[in-house]
Design a protein around this motif. Sequence first.
Motif, PDB file in Angstrom:
ATOM      1  N   LEU A  66      24.711 -85.457 -22.490  1.00  3.68           N
ATOM      2  CA  LEU A  66      24.746 -84.825 -21.307  1.00  3.68           C
ATOM      3  C   LEU A  66      26.123 -84.074 -21.104  1.00  3.68           C
ATOM      4  O   LEU A  66      26.231 -82.983 -20.961  1.00  3.68           O
ATOM      5  N   THR A 102      20.744 -86.350 -28.475  1.00  6.89           N
ATOM      6  CA  THR A 102      19.547 -86.489 -27.645  1.00  6.89           C
ATOM      7  C   THR A 102      18.399 -87.071 -28.500  1.00  6.89           C
ATOM      8  O   THR A 102      17.717 -88.025 -27.840  1.00  6.89           O
ATOM      9  N   GLU A 130      14.869 -85.886 -20.313  1.00  5.33           N
ATOM     10  CA  GLU A 130      15.511 -85.883 -21.416  1.00  5.33           C
ATOM     11  C   GLU A 130      14.865 -85.248 -22.778  1.00  5.33           C
ATOM     12  O   GLU A 130      15.477 -84.681 -23.303  1.00  5.33           O
ATOM     13  N   LEU A 133      15.549 -81.630 -22.358  1.00  5.51           N
ATOM     14  CA  LEU A 133      16.829 -81.305 -23.039  1.00  5.51           C
ATOM     15  C   LEU A 133      17.018 -81.146 -24.445  1.00  5.51           C
ATOM     16  O   LEU A 133      17.638 -80.382 -25.028  1.00  5.51           O
ATOM     17  N   LEU A 168      20.128 -80.821 -15.900  1.00  4.82           N
ATOM     18  CA  LEU A 168      21.001 -81.618 -16.086  1.00  4.82           C
ATOM     19  C   LEU A 168      21.381 -82.541 -14.945  1.00  4.82           C
ATOM     20  O   LEU A 168      21.014 -83.826 -14.958  1.00  4.82           O
ATOM     21  N   LYS A 172      20.085 -86.543 -14.488  1.00  4.09           N
ATOM     22  CA  LYS A 172      21.081 -87.699 -13.928  1.00  4.09           C
ATOM     23  C   LYS A 172      20.551 -88.586 -12.829  1.00  4.09           C
ATOM     24  O   LYS A 172      20.522 -89.424 -12.611  1.00  4.09           O
TER      25      LYS A 172
END
Lengths: 238, 55, 150
Positions: A66, A102, A130, A133, A168, A172
């Motif tokens: 992140l 990641t 994730e 990402l 993001l 989170k």
Amino acid sequence: MNFFNLSSPNKFQKFSKRIYPWVSYGSIMFLFIGLFFSFFKSPPDYLQGESVRIMYIHVPAAWLSLQIYVVMAICSFVSLVYRHSLADIISRSCAPIGATFTFITLITGSIWGKPTWGAWWVWDARLTSELILFFIYIGHMIVSNSYEDYRKGDKNAAILTLVGIVNLPIIKWSVDWWNTLHQPASIMKLDTPSIDSEMLTPLFFMAISFFLIFLSIMLTRISTEIMVRKIEIIKSNF
Amino acid sequence: MENFLTFLNSDKYITYVCSSYLICFFGLLILKISSHIKEKKVIKEYTDIKRKYES
Amino acid sequence: MKAKNKRLMIIISLLATFFLGCILLFLNLRENLIYFYSPTEINESKTTKTEKIRVGGMVSKGSVKRELIMRDNEKLEKINFEITDFENSVQVNYIGILPDLFKEEQGVVVEGIFKNQIFLASKVLAKHDENYMPPEIKKMQLLKDNNDGS
């Protein structure tokens, strides 16, 4: 020295050469301290047993995945608004490192999931975001390298990064917004950490070590990228 | 030390823990080495091109 | 206006519109991204009971009953237990191997279908919370809780 001089690639390269050995040796030192604490000085968990030791690499890798994205997003913004070459260079150097961290997060999480949850992979909000990402990092690498003119690649990759920042907050806070199989945050929360101090120590050293590893690889990649651009300029001048 | 010994005796979890650590450091090592190889290559290219155009 | 400031304005306004759109989209999709439902949510909505769903909660204390059954000449374990969110509860039936972390008074997520008010699970996943501690400290905590309670 004046900190703002660092925005010039040449000054940055000199500065980076000076701090590189410190960062590099520091990362190895903290890695050994972290490994020592995670295998010799930390107890098994009351519920998960020994598999809790995977946390000491999974969590720092997830934090970095992140953080690196935040760095890239800031650089992309600076590059689009102020057309600063160093911002493009940093963003381009960070993408493969972010993708690696990641990937490590996903793989170690998967290996941790099997003995604890009873499944390698579930499609809950945390795991899925994730994974997205990871695809954004890969997309950044593909976009920034797929143009003949590297400036065009930089610009499109910067737009992709700024668009992808939506992901993001989802990563989170996914564990708070939805019912997920993934457990909620233990440390990054307003309350006191819910991890025993004996388990917090290895996590802390591993996090420092991973951050220094990220910095050292980033410095190498940045100086490489600066030279690639210098070569381009020399070529185009003749 | 005691913690390490109990860890070694936990045959159920040791493969999961060790494989995750190995994969993690293997990935980081590959990234580190490939970055250095690329740097070496670019430095060589840079010195070559500088010599070529400056002469 | 300088070109630099103009770009800043354009980018900020574009990003603001984009994020606003994302937030709207997100608020609408929120319901669909839930990984599992709690027993209370199951009780309130009677409609989704024929399709495959996931239910999550705590395994009630003293509710786990195991029995061995024979199926296709194979010895299988049939497990009955109750999932609760301390308001409502769901009876679950499961045949197969449970994850190691499956315990009474621990979180669990089951996947399957409802049949005659009983949930037939095809998959059981253990869920654990955000607390990490060595076994000795957990024991001390339990002792302390017991002393406080009596």
